[in-house]
Write a protein that holds these residues in place. Structure first.
Motif, mmCIF file in Angstrom:
data_model
loop_
_atom_site.group_PDB
_atom_site.id
_atom_site.type_symbol
_atom_site.label_atom_id
_atom_site.label_comp_id
_atom_site.label_asym_id
_atom_site.label_seq_id
_atom_site.Cartn_x
_atom_site.Cartn_y
_atom_site.Cartn_z
ATOM 1 N N ILE A 400 -4.899 -7.019 -43.697
ATOM 2 C CA ILE A 400 -5.121 -5.579 -43.651
ATOM 3 C C ILE A 400 -6.249 -5.270 -44.633
ATOM 4 C CG2 ILE A 400 -4.115 -3.306 -44.078
ATOM 5 C CD1 ILE A 400 -1.364 -4.581 -43.472
ATOM 6 N N SER A 402 -7.918 -2.212 -46.365
ATOM 7 C CA SER A 402 -7.754 -0.784 -46.609
ATOM 8 C C SER A 402 -8.435 -0.399 -47.905
ATOM 9 C CB SER A 402 -6.257 -0.432 -46.679
ATOM 10 O OG SER A 402 -6.069 0.948 -46.903
ATOM 11 N N ILE A 428 1.422 -3.637 -40.697
ATOM 12 C CA ILE A 428 0.314 -3.679 -39.740
ATOM 13 C C ILE A 428 -0.792 -2.756 -40.224
ATOM 14 C CG2 ILE A 428 -0.376 -3.162 -37.352
ATOM 15 C CD1 ILE A 428 2.612 -3.620 -36.618
ATOM 16 N N VAL A 430 -3.686 -0.290 -39.120
ATOM 17 C CA VAL A 430 -4.135 0.486 -37.966
ATOM 18 C C VAL A 430 -5.426 1.209 -38.342
ATOM 19 C CG1 VAL A 430 -1.782 0.777 -37.107
ATOM 20 C CG2 VAL A 430 -2.765 2.526 -38.584
ATOM 21 N N PRO A 431 -6.324 1.422 -37.380
ATOM 22 C CA PRO A 431 -7.614 2.050 -37.704
ATOM 23 C C PRO A 431 -7.442 3.407 -38.374
ATOM 24 C CG PRO A 431 -7.647 1.131 -35.488
ATOM 25 C CD PRO A 431 -6.230 1.049 -35.963
ATOM 26 N N ASP A 432 -8.233 3.613 -39.416
ATOM 27 C CA ASP A 432 -8.214 4.870 -40.151
ATOM 28 C C ASP A 432 -9.634 5.141 -40.626
ATOM 29 O OD1 ASP A 432 -6.359 6.927 -41.789
ATOM 30 O OD2 ASP A 432 -7.972 6.227 -43.096
ATOM 31 N N GLN A 437 -8.501 0.864 -42.669
ATOM 32 C CA GLN A 437 -7.203 0.666 -42.050
ATOM 33 C C GLN A 437 -6.147 1.337 -42.923
ATOM 34 O OE1 GLN A 437 -6.997 -3.705 -41.573
ATOM 35 N NE2 GLN A 437 -6.944 -3.355 -39.381
ATOM 36 N N VAL A 440 0.832 0.624 -41.766
ATOM 37 C CA VAL A 440 2.022 1.103 -41.066
ATOM 38 C C VAL A 440 3.061 -0.009 -41.103
ATOM 39 C CG1 VAL A 440 2.988 1.846 -38.856
ATOM 40 C CG2 VAL A 440 0.740 2.680 -39.590
ATOM 41 N N ARG A 490 1.615 -4.961 -33.180
ATOM 42 C CA ARG A 490 0.261 -4.440 -33.437
ATOM 43 C C ARG A 490 -0.258 -3.695 -32.228
ATOM 44 N NH1 ARG A 490 -0.441 -9.397 -36.072
ATOM 45 N NH2 ARG A 490 -1.512 -10.306 -34.276
ATOM 46 N N MET A 493 1.193 -0.231 -32.087
ATOM 47 C CA MET A 493 0.691 0.698 -33.090
ATOM 48 C C MET A 493 -0.771 1.065 -32.893
ATOM 49 S SD MET A 493 3.256 1.368 -35.018
ATOM 50 C CE MET A 493 4.329 1.153 -33.577
ATOM 51 N N SER A 494 -1.471 0.314 -32.053
ATOM 52 C CA SER A 494 -2.920 0.568 -31.890
ATOM 53 C C SER A 494 -3.154 1.734 -30.951
ATOM 54 C CB SER A 494 -3.605 -0.679 -31.366
ATOM 55 O OG SER A 494 -3.094 -1.036 -30.108
#
Length: 494
Positions: A400, A402, A428, A430-432, A437, A440, A490, A493-494
């Motif tokens: 990840i 972030s 996981i 997730v795009p941010d 990322q 989550v 994944r 959640m995507s």
């Protein structure tokens, strides 16, 4: 411009790169010129040499950006020790793992931090070491000798120590100072943690150019604007979340006209961020870059190409050979994706006391490599166009990323399940847009334990490892082998 001299030197010789009267380091304690930098590093090295340690012992720092924190990488190298910088954002459990894993013999930190540790075998110093007094002269260390351990998370397990030599760190400094065009008149604002290779290189590349670095810990993005104005900053390095924060506020009457370089790593720049930075800082060149701690940095994109190639990570930095390798070991053709492989003198020496993970990541370069030797097989997929410009395609592992931090999902999962609120959890990324990322967590349960879990994790994990959201399921899905179906989660959640 700093010449590309390929001959490495002992790391502590960076104090000799500037002119005696030119500023080298500006902290809350005042300004050191290069003569003062040399004297302070020599005195700190002399103090370290008197601490009863053996050559090659590990000495750690867990500090904010104090003068001591900035000088320790050079002083430890001069005294014949291996420096282990610890991210000041980490909490006691992560710090204790790093100290134990590195077998550190000495830790320099603050009293409030020391009180959180339960460690044996490491002597903890909470008073500021002397920066004046009997000094060690510049060393004659073997450039191939180990100089630092930088701890970075892997896709599984706890952080691992990347072994960096004097050569790795010296040539990385020369390379960056050269392609950024740094010179003695530059002033570099150091906002990144000194435990990161990117943050630490800001010290080294600045001093390699005979310029001045201004280490800076900030709370609010407006503080960064004010520092640029107050310190007459010419160069700012950051990660995408910082740029998003800076663009979200109006600097109003703050003068940032001295800024002439923006460098980015730790995540891709989006078109929105590029456009925003160009509008906010029209006088500054933008340098997108790609790197990994195991080889420091691999590529950069010439600022002149940013507008037409916003999704490119550029080409190899000086002293690096970058290859795109097909699964069969052959060189990928233009437009054909493959694994990004980095060879040359910037490649680290492996992972500290971890031959299994070293063998998996550090393998012989392809037979057709020009540099040859040991290479870092990144696990990242990239593609080169007909002009040789590279584009990052994806990360093959489960890391990840972030806010510029590489985070191990396994480390988060271990912390979550350690308290009994849930028995199973999968972390996981997730795009941010702001963080690159967001974290989550999919966990087993009905969610009633979430408040207690969040409260505990605030004590046990640093801020950048805190999950943004939890998804609670009665049962977590499994694959045919009975293992948790991480790929399926994944996808959900995507």
């Amino acid at each position: 411009m700093v010449p590309l001299d390929p001959a490495p030197r002992p790391l502590d010789h960076l104090t000799l790169r500037g002119r005696a009267g030119d500023p080298a380091l500006a902290t809350r304690d005042g300004v050191l010129d290069f003569a003062g930098l040399e004297a302070a590093v020599g005195a700190l090295a002399g103090w370290l040499a008197g601490q009863g340690l053996a050559s090659g012992d590990r000495v750690a720092t867990w500090l904010p950006k104090t003068r001591t924190a900035c000088l320790m990488p050079l002083a430890a190298a001069r005294a014949g020790f291996v420096h282990v910088p610890v991210n000041p954002q980490l909490k006691h459990l992560q710090v204790q793992h790093i100290l134990s894993d590195s077998d550190a013999r000495l830790l320099i930190t603050q009293a409030t931090r020391a009180e959180t540790l339960e460690m044996e075998g490491v002597r903890i110093v909470t008073d500021d070491p002397p920066l004046v007094g009997p000094a060690l002269p510049p060393s004659d260390a073997d450039p191939g000798a180990l100089a630092a351990l930088l701890y970075t998370s892997g896709s599984t397990g706890r952080p691992k120590g990347v072994m960096l030599s004097h050569t790795n760190l010296w040539l990385g400094a020369i390379s960056v100072a050269h392609y950024l065009g740094l010179d003695h008149a530059d002033r570099v604002l150091g906002v990144l943690p000194l435990s990161f290779d990117y943050g630490q290189n800001q010290l080294f590349s600045t001093w390699a150019a005979g310029a001045c670095v201004v280490p800076f810990d900030y709370l609010l993005p407006r503080d960064v604007y004010r520092a640029i104005e107050r310190e007459r900053i010419t160069t700012l390095a950051g990660v995408p979340p910082l740029w998003a924060q800076l663009l979200d506020i109006d600097p109003q009457e703050i003068d940032t006209s001295t800024l002439k370089r923006i460098t980015n790593s730790g995540g891709a720049l989006t078109r929105r961020l590029i456009d925003g930075l160009r509008e906010r800082f029209p006088q500054a060149d933008i340098y997108p870059m790609y790197g990994l701690t195991e080889a420091f940095r691999s590529t950069y994109l010439d600022p002149a190409l940013v507008a037409d190639h916003p999704d490119s990570i550029g080409h190899a930095i000086p002293f690096a050979e970058i290859m795109i390798v097909r699964p069969d070991g052959a060189q990928a053709a233009a437009g054909e994706p493959g694994e990004l492989v980095h060879a040359g003198p910037l490649v680290a020496q492996g992972y500290w006391q971890d031959p299994e993970r070293t063998a998996a990541r550090f393998r012989p370069a392809p037979a057709w490599s020009q540099a040859g030797g040991m290479a870092v097989w990144s696990g990242d997929t990239a593609v080169a166009d007909a002009d040789g410009l590279l584009r990052f395609v994806g990360r093959d592992d489960e890391m990840i990323k972030s806010a510029g931090n590489r985070i191990s999902p396994n480390e988060i999962e271990e912390a979550i399940t350690a308290g009994g609120e849930t028995g199973e959890a999968v972390a996981i990324g997730v795009p941010d847009e702001r963080q690159g990322q967001a974290i989550v967590v999919v966990a087993k349960g009905d969610g009633s334990a979430e408040p207690a879990l969040r409260e505990r994790l605030r004590r046990d994990l640093p801020n950048f490892m805190q999950p943004a959201r939890y998804v609670w399921l009665a049962e977590l899905p499994r694959n045919a082998n009975g293992k948790l179906d991480r790929a399926g989660l994944r996808g959900m959640m995507s």
